[in-house]
Scaffold this motif. Structure first.
Motif, PDB file in Angstrom:
ATOM      1  N   LEU A  52      -9.100 -12.091   4.510  1.00 48.60           N
ATOM      2  CA  LEU A  52      -8.124 -11.314   5.263  1.00 48.60           C
ATOM      3  C   LEU A  52      -8.155  -9.852   4.803  1.00 48.60           C
ATOM      4  CD1 LEU A  52      -5.602 -11.152   7.168  1.00 48.60           C
ATOM      5  CD2 LEU A  52      -4.225 -11.535   5.123  1.00 48.60           C
ATOM      6  N   ASP A  53      -8.182  -8.939   5.732  1.00 48.20           N
ATOM      7  CA  ASP A  53      -8.055  -7.522   5.427  1.00 48.20           C
ATOM      8  C   ASP A  53      -6.567  -7.199   5.315  1.00 48.20           C
ATOM      9  OD1 ASP A  53      -8.040  -4.782   5.241  1.00 48.20           O
ATOM     10  OD2 ASP A  53      -9.284  -4.420   7.009  1.00 48.20           O
ATOM     11  N   VAL A  54      -6.078  -6.985   4.085  1.00 50.17           N
ATOM     12  CA  VAL A  54      -4.642  -6.789   3.894  1.00 50.17           C
ATOM     13  C   VAL A  54      -4.149  -5.511   4.567  1.00 50.17           C
ATOM     14  CG1 VAL A  54      -4.545  -8.146   1.769  1.00 50.17           C
ATOM     15  CG2 VAL A  54      -4.993  -5.678   1.651  1.00 50.17           C
ATOM     16  N   GLN A  55      -5.072  -4.609   4.909  1.00 47.50           N
ATOM     17  CA  GLN A  55      -4.662  -3.415   5.637  1.00 47.50           C
ATOM     18  C   GLN A  55      -4.094  -3.778   7.010  1.00 47.50           C
ATOM     19  OE1 GLN A  55      -5.027  -0.376   4.070  1.00 47.50           O
ATOM     20  NE2 GLN A  55      -5.914  -1.416   2.308  1.00 47.50           N
ATOM     21  N   ASP A  56      -4.413  -4.979   7.504  1.00 44.87           N
ATOM     22  CA  ASP A  56      -3.922  -5.389   8.817  1.00 44.87           C
ATOM     23  C   ASP A  56      -2.413  -5.601   8.830  1.00 44.87           C
ATOM     24  OD1 ASP A  56      -6.415  -5.267   9.947  1.00 44.87           O
ATOM     25  OD2 ASP A  56      -6.831  -7.411   9.774  1.00 44.87           O
ATOM     26  N   PHE A  57      -1.800  -5.754   7.653  1.00 49.13           N
ATOM     27  CA  PHE A  57      -0.348  -5.882   7.618  1.00 49.13           C
ATOM     28  C   PHE A  57       0.342  -4.607   8.093  1.00 49.13           C
ATOM     29  CE2 PHE A  57      -1.140  -9.520   4.885  1.00 49.13           C
ATOM     30  CZ  PHE A  57      -0.070 -10.358   5.160  1.00 49.13           C
ATOM     31  N   SER A  58      -0.359  -3.498   7.978  1.00 44.35           N
ATOM     32  CA  SER A  58       0.229  -2.199   8.305  1.00 44.35           C
ATOM     33  C   SER A  58      -0.167  -1.778   9.713  1.00 44.35           C
ATOM     34  CB  SER A  58      -0.252  -1.145   7.301  1.00 44.35           C
ATOM     35  OG  SER A  58       0.215   0.135   7.653  1.00 44.35           O
ATOM     36  N   SER A  59       0.809  -1.450  10.518  1.00 45.69           N
ATOM     37  CA  SER A  59       0.539  -0.863  11.834  1.00 45.69           C
ATOM     38  C   SER A  59       1.613   0.185  12.120  1.00 45.69           C
ATOM     39  CB  SER A  59       0.522  -1.938  12.931  1.00 45.69           C
ATOM     40  OG  SER A  59       1.753  -2.618  13.007  1.00 45.69           O
ATOM     41  N   PRO A  60       1.213   1.329  12.651  1.00 48.90           N
ATOM     42  CA  PRO A  60       2.159   2.441  12.814  1.00 48.90           C
ATOM     43  C   PRO A  60       3.093   2.244  13.999  1.00 48.90           C
ATOM     44  CG  PRO A  60       0.007   3.052  13.669  1.00 48.90           C
ATOM     45  CD  PRO A  60      -0.151   1.696  13.042  1.00 48.90           C
ATOM     46  N   LEU A  61       4.220   2.911  13.912  1.00 49.33           N
ATOM     47  CA  LEU A  61       5.148   2.988  15.032  1.00 49.33           C
ATOM     48  C   LEU A  61       4.576   3.929  16.093  1.00 49.33           C
ATOM     49  CD1 LEU A  61       8.385   3.537  12.927  1.00 49.33           C
ATOM     50  CD2 LEU A  61       7.880   1.467  14.213  1.00 49.33           C
ATOM     51  N   PRO A  62       5.127   3.933  17.284  1.00 47.80           N
ATOM     52  CA  PRO A  62       4.748   4.951  18.258  1.00 47.80           C
ATOM     53  C   PRO A  62       5.008   6.353  17.696  1.00 47.80           C
ATOM     54  CG  PRO A  62       5.992   3.198  19.321  1.00 47.80           C
ATOM     55  CD  PRO A  62       6.071   2.941  17.845  1.00 47.80           C
TER      56      PRO A  62
END
Length: 437
Positions: A52-62
């Protein structure tokens, strides 16, 4: 993210022969519960965490949300990465969960009523599961109808009451919230301390309430010896999900090997942990062949640098990849000892339903520091079943081992740098000889 540790625990409990009629998840534990109720076996759960790429937990707001300024942000990011990347990668399938034959509950706080709701597995969906992991300041809550759903960790992080309501006589708590005397400075550490106080305090209150009501049950608690690294360390690459899974497996078998039939005392000691002594953690990978099949051994060792602490043998976790053994096999009871001029790793592995003792010996050079570690590139690998071979630490793997050195029990940049400097000054051989191997 550090609940990857729970996967190693679940694998050990499964190998021990335990079966459960009800599985309950809160906060990050929602992922472990979701994977189990999706029908996954523990070994598959570990493989999914591994890549798992742990960076995938992070996603920006609009962008428009950030333009409103920091004081108006609903969170640092949103749940899109969790829902659309992390859940699918971990195999969390709400349709499979809803049809699971094992009963499950997922705890989410209804902010409107300020109560924890144990949502039955038959009623969950991706957005609701993500809401149960939406810590304030980190991710926005889920607004649905006249309700506002968010992470339950501030109310409780283990719903023992729900298990007892369902008639449980035996409860196994897989606990990875920290509970040590250490108080750290700074907003991140103190945010985590608030979670620790809420989660542990709520658990102890539930145990007190059950005792006052005359409700007797057996409680088993599997927990780390020391608090796990924070998610920020996993996100920064200072620890890997492989190591966390291996730690969970080791910690579970440590408990299972000495567990009392009646479980643990149901008071504030049941989740107590100690701070690790100042030290260094090193991860390395050895490769070779056993028979006609490839064998790769991944090991993470923790070396103590505090001469005032009698830490005993250095602790080792890891796994062996070998197809005839069924693929990836986690190690239990790992330790590192100095025997003459040999550095010896010892552990046990579960192969075909039985324990096999493993020994891997390497001869140290006369160099000091981590050079001595990386220069000893040949390892004599053997098992209690009579198998033996030679494994090697290749040049690239040696470089990775050197780069993997991470301070343990050191808080802040200065303490971390001091731990690495002490390793360089003291030398590997003296550390192993002096500090408890």
């Amino acid at each position: 993210m550090r609940v990857a540790w729970q996967t190693g625990v679940v694998q050990a409990l499964t190998e021990h022969g335990l079966e459960f009629q009800h599985v309950d998840g809160t906060s990050g534990g929602i992922m472990t519960t979701g994977m189990l109720l999706s029908g996954q076996q523990p070994a598959e759960m570990g493989r999914r965490w591994s890549d798992l790429d742990v960076q995938d937990f992070s996603s920006p707001l609009p962008v428009r949300d950030y333009l409103r300024g920091p004081w108006a942000l609903p969170g640092l990011g949103d749940s899109d990465g969790v829902v659309h990347k992390v859940f699918p990668h971990l195999g969390i399938d709400c349709e499979a969960i809803r049809s699971s034959t094992v009963e499950g509950t997922f705890n989410v706080v209804d902010f409107v009523t300020k109560t924890c709701v144990a949502v039955p597995h038959t009623e969950v969906d991706d957005e609701l599961l993500a809401a149960g992991m939406s810590l304030p300041l980190v991710m926005p809550p889920l607004r649905r109808g006249d309700r506002v759903w968010t992470d339950a960790v501030w109310v409780k992080d283990a719903n023992v009451t729900e298990a007892l309501r369902r008639g449980a006589d035996e409860v196994w708590l897989v606990w990875c919230i920290g509970n040590s005397p250490y108080w750290g400075d700074g907003p991140l550490e103190q945010y985590v301390h608030m979670i620790e106080m809420s989660a542990n305090g709520a658990l102890f209150a539930e145990l007190d309430a059950a005792r006052a009501a005359g409700r007797s049950f057996r409680l088993h608690v599997v927990r780390p010896v020391h608090p796990l690294p924070l998610d920020s360390e996993l996100y920064a690459g200072r620890i890997s999900t492989d190591t966390l899974v291996a730690w969970g497996y080791r910690d579970a078998w440590h408990y299972l090997d000495q567990a009392a039939p009646d479980g643990v005392t149901q008071d504030a000691t049941c989740t107590a942990m100690t701070e690790p002594p100042v030290g260094v953690r090193v991860t390395e990978r050895f490769r070779g062949e056993l028979g006609d099949e490839d064998l790769t051994m991944h090991l993470t060792a923790e070396l103590t640098l505090d001469e005032k602490v009698d830490a005993g043998p250095a602790r080792v976790v890891g796994h062996v990849d070998h197809a005839p053994w069924g693929g990836r096999v986690l190690l239990a009871g790992g330790r590192l000892e100095l025997t003459g001029s040999d550095l010896v790793y010892r552990a046990r592995a579960r192969v075909d339903g039985r324990w096999v003792e493993i020994e891997a010996a390497r001869q140290l050079t006369d160099d000091e520091g981590l050079d001595a570690w990386a220069d000893a590139t040949t390892v004599a690998f053997s098992t209690s079943s009579g198998e033996s071979t030679t494994l090697r630490l290749g040049p690239l793997d040696a470089a990775r081992a050197l780069a993997s050195a991470e301070p343990v029990g050191a808080h802040g940049g200065l303490d971390r740098a001091g731990a690495l400097a002490q390793l360089a000054r003291t030398g590997l051989r003296r550390i192993l000889t002096t500090y408890g191997t």
